[in-house]
Design an enzyme around this catalytic site. Structure first.
Site, PDB file in Angstrom:
ATOM      1  N   SER A   1      63.166 -26.032  -7.111  1.00  0.00           N
ATOM      2  CA  SER A   1      62.832 -26.112  -5.692  1.00  0.00           C
ATOM      3  C   SER A   1      63.804 -26.981  -4.922  1.00  0.00           C
ATOM      4  O   SER A   1      63.879 -26.906  -3.695  1.00  0.00           O
ATOM      5  CB  SER A   1      61.416 -26.690  -5.531  1.00  0.00           C
ATOM      6  OG  SER A   1      61.396 -28.052  -5.910  1.00  0.00           O
ATOM      7  N   GLY A   2      64.531 -27.829  -5.614  1.00  0.00           N
ATOM      8  CA  GLY A   2      65.370 -28.820  -4.946  1.00  0.00           C
ATOM      9  C   GLY A   2      64.680 -30.156  -4.865  1.00  0.00           C
ATOM     10  O   GLY A   2      65.292 -31.163  -4.508  1.00  0.00           O
ATOM     11  N   GLY A   3      63.386 -30.212  -5.181  1.00  0.00           N
ATOM     12  CA  GLY A   3      62.651 -31.461  -5.199  1.00  0.00           C
ATOM     13  C   GLY A   3      62.924 -32.251  -6.463  1.00  0.00           C
ATOM     14  O   GLY A   3      63.569 -31.782  -7.401  1.00  0.00           O
ATOM     15  N   VAL A   4      62.383 -33.467  -6.510  1.00  0.00           N
ATOM     16  CA  VAL A   4      62.656 -34.385  -7.608  1.00  0.00           C
ATOM     17  C   VAL A   4      62.132 -33.840  -8.939  1.00  0.00           C
ATOM     18  O   VAL A   4      62.836 -33.840  -9.948  1.00  0.00           O
ATOM     19  CB  VAL A   4      62.021 -35.764  -7.332  1.00  0.00           C
ATOM     20  CG1 VAL A   4      62.288 -36.732  -8.487  1.00  0.00           C
ATOM     21  CG2 VAL A   4      62.548 -36.341  -6.030  1.00  0.00           C
ATOM     22  N   ASP A   5      60.892 -33.370  -8.954  1.00  0.00           N
ATOM     23  CA  ASP A   5      60.235 -33.031 -10.221  1.00  0.00           C
ATOM     24  C   ASP A   5      60.944 -31.884 -10.935  1.00  0.00           C
ATOM     25  O   ASP A   5      61.276 -31.985 -12.123  1.00  0.00           O
ATOM     26  CB  ASP A   5      58.768 -32.666  -9.977  1.00  0.00           C
ATOM     27  CG  ASP A   5      58.007 -33.779  -9.277  1.00  0.00           C
ATOM     28  OD1 ASP A   5      58.491 -34.932  -9.301  1.00  0.00           O
ATOM     29  OD2 ASP A   5      56.948 -33.501  -8.684  1.00  0.00           O
ATOM     30  N   SER A   6      61.159 -30.773 -10.233  1.00  0.00           N
ATOM     31  CA  SER A   6      61.801 -29.633 -10.891  1.00  0.00           C
ATOM     32  C   SER A   6      63.248 -29.949 -11.249  1.00  0.00           C
ATOM     33  O   SER A   6      63.765 -29.483 -12.278  1.00  0.00           O
ATOM     34  CB  SER A   6      61.723 -28.382 -10.007  1.00  0.00           C
ATOM     35  OG  SER A   6      62.445 -28.554  -8.801  1.00  0.00           O
ATOM     36  N   ALA A   7      63.921 -30.757 -10.399  1.00  0.00           N
ATOM     37  CA  ALA A   7      65.318 -31.099 -10.671  1.00  0.00           C
ATOM     38  C   ALA A   7      65.454 -31.910 -11.959  1.00  0.00           C
ATOM     39  O   ALA A   7      66.336 -31.654 -12.785  1.00  0.00           O
ATOM     40  CB  ALA A   7      65.906 -31.873  -9.493  1.00  0.00           C
TER      41      ALA A   7
ATOM     42  N   GLU B   1      46.146 -55.660 -11.685  1.00  0.00           N
ATOM     43  CA  GLU B   1      47.016 -54.512 -11.422  1.00  0.00           C
ATOM     44  C   GLU B   1      47.451 -54.401  -9.966  1.00  0.00           C
ATOM     45  O   GLU B   1      48.426 -53.707  -9.664  1.00  0.00           O
ATOM     46  CB  GLU B   1      46.324 -53.207 -11.859  1.00  0.00           C
ATOM     47  CG  GLU B   1      45.164 -52.761 -10.978  1.00  0.00           C
ATOM     48  CD  GLU B   1      43.830 -53.375 -11.350  1.00  0.00           C
ATOM     49  OE1 GLU B   1      42.792 -52.822 -10.946  1.00  0.00           O
ATOM     50  OE2 GLU B   1      43.819 -54.418 -12.039  1.00  0.00           O
TER      51      GLU B   1
ATOM     52  N   HIS C   1      41.517 -58.438 -10.492  1.00  0.00           N
ATOM     53  CA  HIS C   1      42.291 -57.199 -10.665  1.00  0.00           C
ATOM     54  C   HIS C   1      43.780 -57.539 -10.775  1.00  0.00           C
ATOM     55  O   HIS C   1      44.480 -57.650  -9.768  1.00  0.00           O
ATOM     56  CB  HIS C   1      42.062 -56.244  -9.489  1.00  0.00           C
ATOM     57  CG  HIS C   1      40.729 -55.583  -9.503  1.00  0.00           C
ATOM     58  ND1 HIS C   1      40.491 -54.404 -10.172  1.00  0.00           N
ATOM     59  CD2 HIS C   1      39.538 -55.947  -8.950  1.00  0.00           C
ATOM     60  CE1 HIS C   1      39.221 -54.059 -10.032  1.00  0.00           C
ATOM     61  NE2 HIS C   1      38.619 -54.979  -9.296  1.00  0.00           N
TER      62      HIS C   1
ATOM     63  N   LYS D   1      55.659 -40.399 -10.859  1.00  0.00           N
ATOM     64  CA  LYS D   1      56.802 -40.073 -10.000  1.00  0.00           C
ATOM     65  C   LYS D   1      57.922 -41.108 -10.090  1.00  0.00           C
ATOM     66  O   LYS D   1      59.106 -40.750 -10.173  1.00  0.00           O
ATOM     67  CB  LYS D   1      56.332 -39.928  -8.554  1.00  0.00           C
ATOM     68  CG  LYS D   1      57.441 -39.661  -7.541  1.00  0.00           C
ATOM     69  CD  LYS D   1      57.942 -38.229  -7.601  1.00  0.00           C
ATOM     70  CE  LYS D   1      56.996 -37.309  -6.870  1.00  0.00           C
ATOM     71  NZ  LYS D   1      57.558 -35.942  -6.746  1.00  0.00           N
TER      72      LYS D   1
ATOM     73  N   GLY E   1      35.369 -50.972 -12.020  1.00  0.00           N
ATOM     74  CA  GLY E   1      34.551 -49.855 -11.569  1.00  0.00           C
ATOM     75  C   GLY E   1      33.588 -50.313 -10.502  1.00  0.00           C
ATOM     76  O   GLY E   1      33.346 -51.519 -10.351  1.00  0.00           O
TER      77      GLY E   1
ATOM     78  N   CYS F   1      37.582 -56.784 -14.625  1.00  0.00           N
ATOM     79  CA  CYS F   1      36.449 -56.674 -13.719  1.00  0.00           C
ATOM     80  C   CYS F   1      35.239 -56.054 -14.444  1.00  0.00           C
ATOM     81  O   CYS F   1      34.663 -56.674 -15.326  1.00  0.00           O
ATOM     82  CB  CYS F   1      36.844 -55.892 -12.472  1.00  0.00           C
ATOM     83  SG  CYS F   1      35.635 -55.977 -11.130  1.00  0.00           S
ATOM     84  N   TYR F   2      34.846 -54.823 -14.115  1.00  0.00           N
ATOM     85  CA  TYR F   2      33.719 -54.189 -14.792  1.00  0.00           C
ATOM     86  C   TYR F   2      33.972 -54.101 -16.296  1.00  0.00           C
ATOM     87  O   TYR F   2      33.070 -54.318 -17.119  1.00  0.00           O
ATOM     88  CB  TYR F   2      33.484 -52.795 -14.212  1.00  0.00           C
ATOM     89  CG  TYR F   2      32.261 -52.083 -14.750  1.00  0.00           C
ATOM     90  CD1 TYR F   2      31.010 -52.255 -14.150  1.00  0.00           C
ATOM     91  CD2 TYR F   2      32.345 -51.241 -15.857  1.00  0.00           C
ATOM     92  CE1 TYR F   2      29.880 -51.607 -14.646  1.00  0.00           C
ATOM     93  CE2 TYR F   2      31.232 -50.589 -16.355  1.00  0.00           C
ATOM     94  CZ  TYR F   2      29.995 -50.772 -15.744  1.00  0.00           C
ATOM     95  OH  TYR F   2      28.888 -50.133 -16.235  1.00  0.00           O
TER      96      TYR F   2
END
Length: 526
Positions: free
Chosen positions: A228-234, A176, A174, A381, A59, A86-87
């Protein structure tokens, strides 16, 4: 809202870090499910969530500052494995009786850390000296009683510590971020060795788990999904279809603002790979008529959203009527491709504050009576793409770059017309094809291609002067789209894209490169 996962989480406690979501992703990369929670969480609330362990994020504050984020020290008495970063490392040290000092010696950026002794279970498998990424002013000067100091730097005597008996560990750097060369190994050592977790959270386990949860939620009910044809809805639709089969009907609205070949990919490739029932609404003329003469970006977005809702609602009404005529059973459920960052950023999760409101399926009205089915609500994603591949979806859909809901309508600077859409489609298709051919799809988050329709520039093509439009390439790299930097594409690839666009796309005589980061710019132009 039904349970989004049956897995017990590792909780990532957010102390205001820009990397809290990144930590959660790195934990998941180790095969352990994670969730982001605020630093205000109490020990009782932690116990109620029944986690496998905690990771305390970094942080921007000093532990000594007035108003600095605090933490319920009773959490350390719950017997849970805890890893401070870290913090979070300093908060842990302070709460457990160690000392944190503002020495005036700061460390920012690449910093060499030297292991003390064998480094214990936390630093196992690492070299004696490793390069890490630091960002701190305060330092832990004395480790808590019962803790072993595992690493140090010339400016930080206690750069890492651990207590194997209590399974409490921490590092000043860090792990990550990719700049810490053994950072992921440190996280995996904590999760899999020190905490003894199984690391069995995989794409296959997520699919099996979600299929069971969807079946429990939906039962024999009927479901619709705006595809929609996008990744998420597909991927969301594919998961629901795997769970309930023909109880699902997908609605695809062709608003005429799609990229080249997208309708065919949905109607043929996607349907062939899933077997889902698809209803296509051809609303191209409706959208173009509504957008005629409009140049203001926000007005465009509102018109596109409004027309999408109208189209979707009409298709939905037709399906409901059909359903009633067949068996009298109304459609009760609506699938949305909501992702975990949507939940956290909109304040719907238990993590960071409300950054933006998310909307799916074109921004559906709040008064709709459907019960939501959100099988991707716990996922990032990259995890969604992995699940899509496991489900056998076409790579042309799973690997697709993020695409805005308003489509090409907000990548045309000026009025949206059919001629301008066709110009942009051709330029966009060339750019995407060449990036794929050069093997650069994994290096960029997305590459919006923008048509400056209200701008003309002088050019020379053939034996005469031209007066055409510029095309803007906007390649960006990002972890989560909240911040982004422009991608340094090879010059030969940029040159080829420029040559192909100016040679093959009518009315375009210039290609320019957008080299603005986010912030101050946004990824999209409008």
């Amino acid at each position: 809202m039904p349970t989004v996962t049956g897995h017990r989480p590792v909780l990532v406690v957010d102390f205001g870090a820009q990397y809290a979501q990144l930590i959660a992703r790195r934990v998941r990369e180790a095969g352990v499910y994670s969730e982001v929670v605020p630093h205000t969480i109490t020990a009782a609330e932690v116990a109620e969530k029944n986690p496998l362990g905690l990771v305390l994020s970094g942080g921007p504050s000093s532990v000594y500052e007035a108003g600095a984020p605090q933490f319920d020290g009773a959490v350390f008495d719950l017997g849970l494995p805890v890893f401070g970063i870290c913090y979070g490392f300093q908060i842990m040290a302070q709460a457990l009786g160690g000392e944190v000092a503002n020495t005036g010696l700061r460390e920012y950026g690449a910093t060499d850390v030297t292991m003390i002794g064998d480094g214990g279970v936390l630093l196992a498998g690492m070299p004696e000296t490793q390069s890490t990424w630091m960002s701190h002013g305060d330092s832990v000067s004395v480790a808590p009683e019962g803790f072993t100091v595992l690493a140090s730097t010339p400016s930080t005597p206690v750069a890492a510590f651990g207590n194997d008996e209590r399974k409490l560990y921490g590092v000043q750097w860090h792990p990550e971020v990719k700049h810490s060369e053994f950072g992921q190994l440190a996280l995996e050592n904590f999760l899999l060795k020190a905490a003894g977790l199984a690391g069995d959270w995989t794409s296959g386990s997520v699919i099996a788990e979600q299929v069971e949860l969807i079946r429990a939620q939906v039962g024999t009910g009927k479901v619709i999904c705006g595809l929609s044809g996008g990744v998420d809805s597909a991927v969301a639709a594919a998961l629901v279809h795997k769970a309930v089969g023909d109880q699902l009907v997908c609605i695809f609205v062709d608003h005429g603002l799609l990229r080249q070949d997208e309708r065919r990919q949905v109607e043929e490739d996607y349907v062939a790979s899933t077997g889902v029932r698809l209803v296509t609404v051809d609303a191209r003329e409706q959208f173009l008529t509504a957008l005629a003469g409009v140049t203001d970006p926000e007005t465009k977005r509102k018109i596109i959203g409004r027309e999408f809702i109208r189209s979707f609602e009409q298709a939905q009404a037709d399906l409901i009527e059909e359903s009633r005529e067949i068996d009298g059973d109304p459609i009760r459920f609506l699938v949305q491709g909501t992702l975990y960052p949507d939940v956290v950023e909109s304040g719907g999760g238990s993590g960071t504050a409300n950054i933006k409101s998310h909307h799916n399926v074109g921004g559906l009205p709040e008064d709709m009576t459907f019960e939501l089915v959100e099988p991707l609500r716990a996922l990032f994603k990259d995890e969604v793409r992995a699940i899509g591949r496991e489900l056998g979806l076409p790579e042309v859909i799973v690997g697709r770059q993020p695409f805005p809901g308003p489509g090409l309508g907000i990548r045309i600077i000026g009025e949206v017309t059919e001629d301008r859409l066709e110009t942009l489609r051709q330029a966009d298709a060339i750019a995407r094809a060449e990036l794929t051919a050069a093997g650069l799809d994994e290096e960029i988050w997305q590459c919006p291609v923008v048509l400056l329709a209200d701008v003309r520039s002088v050019g020379v093509q053939g034996d005469g002067r031209t007066y055409g439009h510029p095309i803007v390439l906007r390649p960006v790299s990002s972890e989560d789209a909240m911040t982004a930097d422009w991608t340094r594409l090879p010059y030969d690839v940029l040159a080829k894209i420029s040559n192909l666009i100016t040679n093959q796309v009518p009315n375009v005589n210039r290609v320019v490169l957008d080299v603005t980061s986010k912030p101050p710019g946004t990824i999209e132009w409008e």
